[in-house]
Scaffold this motif. Structure first.
Motif, mmCIF file in Angstrom:
data_model
loop_
_atom_site.group_PDB
_atom_site.id
_atom_site.type_symbol
_atom_site.label_atom_id
_atom_site.label_comp_id
_atom_site.label_asym_id
_atom_site.label_seq_id
_atom_site.Cartn_x
_atom_site.Cartn_y
_atom_site.Cartn_z
ATOM 1 N N ASN A 65 0.832 -1.203 0.000
ATOM 2 C CA ASN A 65 0.000 0.000 0.000
ATOM 3 C C ASN A 65 0.868 1.255 0.000
ATOM 4 N N HIS A 66 0.251 2.365 -0.446
ATOM 5 C CA HIS A 66 0.923 3.661 -0.377
ATOM 6 C C HIS A 66 -0.111 4.695 0.046
ATOM 7 N N GLY A 67 -0.198 4.936 1.351
ATOM 8 C CA GLY A 67 -1.146 5.908 1.855
ATOM 9 C C GLY A 67 -0.751 7.317 1.494
ATOM 10 N N ARG A 68 -1.731 8.196 1.481
ATOM 11 C CA ARG A 68 -1.453 9.603 1.210
ATOM 12 C C ARG A 68 -0.423 10.141 2.205
ATOM 13 N N GLU A 69 -0.541 9.706 3.450
ATOM 14 C CA GLU A 69 0.444 9.963 4.498
ATOM 15 C C GLU A 69 0.681 8.653 5.228
ATOM 16 N N LEU A 70 1.757 8.574 5.991
ATOM 17 C CA LEU A 70 2.066 7.339 6.697
ATOM 18 C C LEU A 70 0.937 6.935 7.637
ATOM 19 N N GLN A 71 0.363 7.904 8.343
ATOM 20 C CA GLN A 71 -0.687 7.591 9.301
ATOM 21 C C GLN A 71 -1.939 7.056 8.623
ATOM 22 N N THR A 72 -2.296 7.621 7.462
ATOM 23 C CA THR A 72 -3.478 7.109 6.760
ATOM 24 C C THR A 72 -3.235 5.690 6.259
ATOM 25 N N GLY A 73 -1.995 5.395 5.884
ATOM 26 C CA GLY A 73 -1.659 4.034 5.467
ATOM 27 C C GLY A 73 -1.784 3.058 6.616
ATOM 28 N N ARG A 74 -1.331 3.466 7.795
ATOM 29 C CA ARG A 74 -1.455 2.611 8.978
ATOM 30 C C ARG A 74 -2.921 2.388 9.335
ATOM 31 N N THR A 75 -3.697 3.468 9.275
ATOM 32 C CA THR A 75 -5.121 3.354 9.588
ATOM 33 C C THR A 75 -5.815 2.410 8.616
ATOM 34 N N PHE A 76 -5.477 2.527 7.340
ATOM 35 C CA PHE A 76 -6.046 1.645 6.330
ATOM 36 C C PHE A 76 -5.716 0.191 6.650
ATOM 37 N N GLY A 77 -4.460 -0.073 6.981
ATOM 38 C CA GLY A 77 -4.062 -1.442 7.303
ATOM 39 C C GLY A 77 -4.835 -1.998 8.475
ATOM 40 N N ARG A 78 -5.025 -1.174 9.505
ATOM 41 C CA ARG A 78 -5.774 -1.616 10.679
ATOM 42 C C ARG A 78 -7.214 -1.969 10.311
ATOM 43 N N ILE A 79 -7.826 -1.159 9.452
ATOM 44 C CA ILE A 79 -9.209 -1.431 9.030
ATOM 45 C C ILE A 79 -9.288 -2.736 8.252
ATOM 46 N N VAL A 80 -8.329 -2.942 7.332
ATOM 47 C CA VAL A 80 -8.322 -4.172 6.540
ATOM 48 C C VAL A 80 -8.173 -5.392 7.444
ATOM 49 N N VAL A 81 -7.219 -5.342 8.349
ATOM 50 C CA VAL A 81 -6.965 -6.484 9.235
ATOM 51 C C VAL A 81 -8.179 -6.763 10.122
ATOM 52 N N SER A 82 -8.870 -5.700 10.564
ATOM 53 C CA SER A 82 -10.029 -5.881 11.427
ATOM 54 C C SER A 82 -11.179 -6.582 10.705
ATOM 55 N N ASN A 83 -11.148 -6.574 9.362
ATOM 56 C CA ASN A 83 -12.209 -7.218 8.573
ATOM 57 C C ASN A 83 -11.853 -8.640 8.149
ATOM 58 N N ILE A 84 -10.671 -9.111 8.529
ATOM 59 C CA ILE A 84 -10.261 -10.480 8.215
ATOM 60 C C ILE A 84 -10.770 -11.408 9.317
ATOM 61 N N LYS A 85 -11.416 -12.491 8.919
ATOM 62 C CA LYS A 85 -12.027 -13.403 9.893
ATOM 63 C C LYS A 85 -10.987 -13.991 10.843
ATOM 64 N N ASN A 86 -9.865 -14.455 10.291
ATOM 65 C CA ASN A 86 -8.797 -15.037 11.116
ATOM 66 C C ASN A 86 -7.457 -14.450 10.681
ATOM 67 N N PRO A 87 -7.101 -13.263 11.192
ATOM 68 C CA PRO A 87 -5.873 -12.593 10.751
ATOM 69 C C PRO A 87 -4.593 -13.309 11.156
ATOM 70 N N ASP A 88 -4.692 -14.332 12.018
ATOM 71 C CA ASP A 88 -3.508 -15.085 12.432
ATOM 72 C C ASP A 88 -3.335 -16.371 11.637
ATOM 73 N N GLU A 89 -4.172 -16.576 10.616
ATOM 74 C CA GLU A 89 -4.116 -17.830 9.863
ATOM 75 C C GLU A 89 -2.749 -18.041 9.220
ATOM 76 N N LYS A 90 -2.189 -17.000 8.649
ATOM 77 C CA LYS A 90 -0.863 -17.053 8.033
ATOM 78 C C LYS A 90 -0.114 -15.766 8.368
ATOM 79 N N PRO A 91 1.215 -15.764 8.286
ATOM 80 C CA PRO A 91 1.968 -14.522 8.506
ATOM 81 C C PRO A 91 1.471 -13.423 7.565
ATOM 82 N N LEU A 92 1.240 -12.229 8.114
ATOM 83 C CA LEU A 92 0.698 -11.115 7.341
ATOM 84 C C LEU A 92 1.526 -9.859 7.601
ATOM 85 N N ILE A 93 2.042 -9.269 6.527
ATOM 86 C CA ILE A 93 2.898 -8.082 6.629
ATOM 87 C C ILE A 93 2.382 -6.989 5.707
#
Length: 391
Positions: free
Chosen positions: A80-108
């Motif tokens: 990803n490339h957020g408009r700013e670093l913080q927006t990129g982090r926020t986006f990542g948090r939202i995506v991960v929160s919508n994954i049913k099992n975010p620990d299923e495989k290593p995710l970076i």
């Protein structure tokens, strides 16, 4: 090792060398499986010549793409490339929160690669060791995941829903692909009562967008807690980024061409397939297979869909009324396109008439003659028609 890669954000894709650098480095000692999210991201990939390197057939949200890649890969990366670093982090948090099992495989998360503030975010413990290897390979620092936050509040026995959105002034706010307002601050709060959008703090509401969202007179409610909400801005190449491949050899396998996939269906003998794209430009790729004409309803929809379909030589017959949010920065139409300019507020009405009278309530149909179809649409629009533009 098999690595699945989900690419998100036009700003990143508009820097093709950055994408190629990351994919080349990751594919050097690994087998990679790459998919791209977002219709306009797919368009940018075509323009950048990346459609042979990236899987563009899927029509999934980032979280769904990650879940799909979990099943067939040892590691999954969100590029990803957020408009700013913080927006990129926020986006990542939202995506991960919508994954049913975010620990299923290593995710970076690979955020803003090639930029001075670029970083890697390991989203689970299993990703820590992989992050250290990628840090050396991509020359990016490792940062801890941002703390969880609750951007949704549900009160009054579920009848009132409040949703916070991190954004920037001037951004268009979209719900289920419809522009419903414009941000005036860095945080926008949407509020629904009994499923109907009633207010927007930190922004201005677009009444026509609200009407479209709730299907006009049908008054269809929206589950704001689960709805697809995003901000939309102009495409812009990222600044301050450098090549990740300085002094490193290149080489990568290629996939099948996008154009062959979408244009392989033959038109039925004695008829022409026409599709209706009504305020949903982002579904253009899904709808165009085998089509020879698209009828587009809405100013932004016409500009966006027209630009998308021009890559495939498919003309549009656009229904517009001058209410444009300027989501497209460059507008192109295939030869043979017609744009009908109606009186203000009339495009939605005509779109509804066309869907019922010409498409039997559906979004595609077979017509015997395109000339007759165009004349019939112009006749139906006659009372509200101001002008016609030909391309």
């Amino acid at each position: 090792m098999k690595i699945g890669i989900v690419i998100h954000n036009l700003q990143l894709v508009d820097s093709p060398q950055t994408v190629k650098d990351v994919l080349t480095l990751l594919s050097r000692d690994n087998c990679i499986d790459v998919c791209l999210c977002g219709t306009m991201g797919k368009v940018a990939a075509i323009d950048a010549g990346l459609e042979n390197l990236i899987e563009t057939e899927q029509f999934l949200k980032p979280s769904a793409c990650i879940e799909a890649l979990f099943g067939s890969n040892d590691l999954v990366c969100l590029l990803n490339h957020g408009r700013e670093l913080q927006t990129g982090r926020t986006f990542g948090r939202i995506v991960v929160s919508n994954i049913k099992n975010p620990d299923e495989k290593p995710l970076i998360q690979i955020e803003r690669p090639g930029c001075l503030d670029g970083e890697l975010i390991p989203w689970n413990r299993a990703a820590d060791s992989h992050a250290k290897k990628l840090s050396c390979l991509l020359n990016l620092k490792i940062s801890p995941p941002p703390l969880p936050f609750n951007n949704i509040e549900i009160t009054n026995q579920g009848k009132r829903v409040l949703r916070r959105i991190s954004t920037f002034p001037g951004a268009n706010i979209m719900v289920e692909g419809i522009v419903i307002g414009k941000a005036t601050s860095s945080e926008v709060i949407l509020v629904t009562e009994n499923g109907f959008l009633t207010s927007m703090e930190g922004g201005t509401i677009k009444e026509q967008g609200i009407e479209i969202l709730h299907k006009h007179g049908e008054r269809v409610p929206v589950d704001l807690a689960r709805a697809w909400v995003k901000t939309a801005a102009s495409r812009k190449s990222p600044d301050g980024c450098k090549s990740l491949m300085e002094g490193k050899a290149e080489g990568m396998a290629k996939n099948t061409s996008l154009k062959k996939i979408f244009l392989q269906e033959k038109t039925p003998e004695g008829g022409v397939k026409v599709v209706l794209i009504d305020h949903c430009a982002e579904r253009s790729f899904e709808l165009i297979e085998g089509a020879e004409l698209a009828i587009t309803v809405g100013d932004d929809t016409t500009e966006l869909a027209g630009s998308i379909l021009s890559r495939f030589g498919i003309p549009v017959l656009g229904i517009t009324d001058g209410d444009c949010d300027e989501l497209a920065t460059a507008v192109n139409y295939a030869p043979g396109s017609l744009i009908l300019h109606l009186k203000p507020g009339m495009d939605d009405d005509l779109g509804g008439i066309l869907q019922q009278e010409l498409f039997s309530g559906k979004y595609s149909a077979i017509f015997e003659n395109l000339g007759d179809l165009k004349r019939k649409i112009i006749t139906l629009a006659e009372n509200s028609l101001e002008s016609i533009s030909e391309y």
